[in-house]
Scaffold this active site. Structure first.
Site, short mmCIF file in Angstrom:
data_model
loop_
_atom_site.label_atom_id
_atom_site.label_comp_id
_atom_site.label_asym_id
_atom_site.label_seq_id
_atom_site.Cartn_x
_atom_site.Cartn_y
_atom_site.Cartn_z
N ASP A 300 0.76 -1.29 0.04
CA ASP A 300 0.09 0.12 -0.20
C ASP A 300 0.88 1.16 -0.06
OD1 ASP A 300 -2.29 1.57 0.18
OD2 ASP A 300 -2.56 0.95 2.19
N THR A 302 0.05 4.37 1.58
CA THR A 302 0.21 5.10 3.07
C THR A 302 0.51 3.88 4.16
OG1 THR A 302 -1.77 6.29 2.46
CG2 THR A 302 -1.39 5.97 4.84
N ASP A 522 -2.20 -2.01 6.48
CA ASP A 522 -2.51 -2.08 7.80
C ASP A 522 -3.87 -1.56 7.96
OD1 ASP A 522 -2.49 0.50 6.61
OD2 ASP A 522 -1.06 1.43 7.61
#
Length: 768
Positions: A300, A302, A522
């Site tokens: 990802d 971020t 996350d």
């Protein structure tokens, strides 16, 4: 039977009463077996049982020195227990460190506690991204949506209202609420799943299946060969009873691959401990094997390429309305703010916060959240390209996205899901992780493909990716189609506006093309993909739901740890293959020698102490060292084929040269000087060839490997040269011409092994 808990939750007295009654959530952890189970599984094994029986037989003869192999029982058991206990302690410590802490309502106050402190009837608060830790009944819900895919297989979120049941193992994807705990500890749904499938063990493992297959083949060979050996040595050779018994035991002991399973367990256990030192929690042992095979890593933006924290850069008006009060209301409405809302909250000025009438929680699938402020109207905050199709607005947004900034649109609506009227752009910036580029360069060097899969705008994701060295235009996931998913995913490396179900579909598409995929994430929107990937890697600071489904959790939240995790997986699997070659070569030459002698009706040349001594420097010590050595080669499928492809010809060659020498110099009598001298020389033939096999398996050579092999050679030279050691170990090297003949024979055999290795590599390269 649970009672209806007050809106203020349990009182302190009620909590104390439940603790006295034992109605406490005893957490079932996924770190595997208890101490007693570890001890039993390492002591009471089939191999230990066979060795114990053979040891007892040797003790009947009174030859204590020949019973030295019995120490293998103690060594195997002790080393296995110690290493697994080390791994268990590491996992227990890291699991507790990485566990999410639920919020419970007690005495009217919300308190954060550990999972093991939950008691029956506790009121537990949950929000987006959090996992349902125990079973319960919803007491209050605010647009609460729960993903139960891990329980039912159905990926669509289920809206929950007061009175509905929630099960442990599910997680919240939108909204928030409170539920009353009705089943806790071992009675909860998740605990039963963990008890059935979450143990610290090798499951669905190509490596374990391969070893089991090899052991099964060996088992079938041992039965007839062992029976033939017993019959031959005891009744056909005419040797004295004591010598016949010792010869029988000496023939049977090396057939048992006593160290293969042990070294496999040690390699995995040490891998767990090493990863633990880097704050990487391994939830499943198979994760280490999967890591060794990874050729594609999906990340990802971020939290992976960038740091989790954001900073509100500016609010750029698009209309005449001041949106700061609206944003303050949105911040106030979010009881569990993510990094984006925290950044907005930190960047807003102090001022009025309008009264909230209704909240529409953020949903990662639709990409927006909303609030109803009564007379001030209804407002939404979300992805610009989802909320707006005005060219002027999208052009303004694009200018910010090209710089790698994150842009959200604040818009007013008549009703939620109506066409919005843009009022402002909220522009945030994220700081690149300083180690992101170096980490990506590592993967490029190791021929591991990295794909960026993000829910953010594709242009912004592409800009960030370029800053860390990932080139290529980003693809908007809204343009992906199920029919061409595999082809599209194969071509592009950067994807934006990816929905949670698309992330999973993309992972599955890559797996269908034969790739071993690691997924990092996350957030709650990563859960489906983490679960589908061959190896799911979650950040320790991420959503509890993402941590619960990941096989590896990076507790230090550092993307730079991932190369070390992958390297550790390669080290473990590569070294197990090396070690397997050594043990199986020994088993094969032992079986062939015993079988040939059984058919010929001849006495076995060695005594039990001799076969024990063979293992000291050709297998035992070197295998232990090699199992812990560095190894960066990516694991390939075909473990059984590769191991047998070398072990069988090596073992057969050693058996043929050893038996050829024994036949050529077969002694006229047993138990005398000639017998011992010929047996000693035959042992030298075997040792030279076995040491050469070690040299082959240890390649490519490093200084410490040369030192390891040199120390083994020196050890055997000392044993064959020092008279007192010869007497203790029942050797006699006084016949120098015979010993020279043995050395030359062993060297010719070593050359044959080298030629076989060259031919094997040539054939293997042609197959590729």
């Amino acid at each position: 039977m649970s009672f209806v808990t007050s809106e203020n939750g349990l009182t302190s007295a009620e909590v104390a009463q439940r603790r006295e009654q034992g109605a406490v959530n005893h957490v079932v952890r996924k770190t595997g077996r208890t101490v007693s189970e570890i001890v039993r599984s390492n002591v009471f094994t089939r191999i230990n049982a066979i060795l114990a029986i053979l040891f007892a037989i040797v003790m009947v003869t009174g030859s204590w020195i020949n019973g030295a192999f019995g120490l293998l029982i103690i060594a195997n058991s002790s080393i296995g227990i110690i290493q697994e206990l080390r791994a268990k302690r590491t996992l227990d410590r890291l699991t507790i460190l990485g566990e999410s802490k639920p919020r419970v309502l007690r005495d009217g106050t919300t308190t954060e506690i550990s999972q093991s402190d939950i008691v029956l009837d506790d009121l537990i608060e949950v929000g987006s991204g959090e996992q349902i830790l125990v079973d319960g009944v919803v007491k209050q819900a605010n647009e609460l949506k729960v993903d139960e895919s891990m329980l039912s297989g159905e990926s669509d979120p289920v809206r929950k209202k007061a009175g509905d049941e929630v099960l442990s193992g599910s997680f919240v994807v939108a909204g928030d609420g409170t539920f009353q705990a009705t089943r806790i500890g071992e009675d909860s749904y998740a605990a039963k799943l963990v008890a059935e499938a979450g143990e610290f063990r090798l499951t669905d493992s190509e490596l374990q299946k391969g070893i089991d297959k090899i052991l099964k083949i060996i088992g079938w060979l041992l039965i007839p060969t062992g029976a033939l050996t017993i019959w031959t040595q005891l009744w056909r050779t005419g040797a004295p009873v004591k010598e016949a018994i010792l010869a029988m035991v000496a023939a049977l002991v090396p057939m048992v691959p006593e160290g293969l399973v042990l070294m496999t367990s040690i390699a995995f256990a040490v891998g767990v401990v090493r990863l633990g030192r880097r704050k990487a929690l391994v939830n499943e042992l198979t994760a280490i094997e999967s890591l060794a095979r990874v050729d594609t890593v999906c990340v990802d933006k971020t939290g992976t390429l960038t740091e989790n924290r954001m900073e509100l850069l500016k609010i750029q008006p698009l209309g005449e309305t001041d949106v700061q009060p609206v944003l303050r209301a949105m911040v106030a409405a979010d009881k569990h703010p993510n990094d984006t809302m925290q950044a907005i909250a930190a960047g807003l000025d102090d001022g009025e916060t309008p009264q909230l009438v209704r909240v529409e929680p953020f949903d990662s699938a639709r990409k927006w959240s909303g609030v109803d402020l009564g007379e001030r109207g209804k407002w939404v905050l979300g992805a610009p390209e989802v909320l707006c199709d005005e060219d002027a607005v999208l052009h303004a947004v694009a200018g910010q996205l090209d710089q790698g900034l994150r842009v959200l649109l604040v818009a007013q609506v008549a009703e939620f899901r109506d066409r919005p009227t843009p009022q402002a752009m909220v522009i945030l910036q994220q700081k690149l992780r300083p180690d992101a580029r170096e980490t990506l360069e590592y993967f490029a060097h190791e021929d591991v493909t990295v794909k960026v899969i993000s829910g953010d705008n594709a242009v912004s994701v592409s800009a960030v990716a370029r800053q860390v060295g990932i080139e290529g235009e980003a693809m908007d996931a809204r343009d992906l189609t199920s029919d061409t998913m595999g082809e599209q995913v194969a071509k592009a490396r950067i994807f934006g506006r990816v929905k949670p179900d698309q992330k999973r579909a993309m992972v599955v598409a890559m797996q269908a093309e034969g790739h071993t995929v690691a997924m990092t994430g996350d957030g709650v929107n990563d859960v489906l993909a983490l679960k589908a990937a061959d190896i799911g890697v979650a950040m320790g600071a991420g959503a509890p739901a993402s941590r619960s489904v990941a096989q590896v959790v990076l507790l230090d939240n550092t993307f730079a740890t991932l190369p070390h995790v992958v390297a550790e997986g390669r080290r473990v699997i590569g070294n197990i293959e090396r070690v397997a070659n050594l043990f199986l070569t020994k088993t094969i030459y032992s079986v062939v020698v015993a079988f040939v002698l059984g058919v010929a009706g001849l006495t076995y040349p060695f005594q039990p102490i001799h076969v024990t001594m063979i293992g000291w420097f050709t297998i035992g010590i070197p295998a232990f060292v090699l199992s812990l050595a560095p190894n960066t080669e990516r694991a390939r499928p075909g473990f059984v084929r590769r191991v047998l492809w070398l072990a069988i010809p090596f073992g057969v060659l050693i058996a043929l040269f050893t038996m050829g020498f024994w036949f050529a110099h077969y002694p006229a009598e047993f138990g005398g000087v000639e017998h011992r001298q010929v047996a000693t020389a035959t042992l030298a033939v075997l040792l030279i060839m076995a040491m050469w096999v070690l040299g082959v398996v240890a390649r490519p050579w490093r200084w410490w490997k040369v030192l390891l092999i040199g120390a083994g050679v020196l050890g055997y030279v000392v044993i064959f040269s020092v008279p007192v050691l010869q007497r203790w170990l029942l050797l006699d090297s006084a016949n120098v011409p015979l010993l020279i003949d043995a050395i030359l024979t062993g060297l010719v055999g070593a050359a044959a092994i080298e030629g076989t290795r060259w031919l094997s590599r040539w054939v293997d390269n042609r197959r590729r």
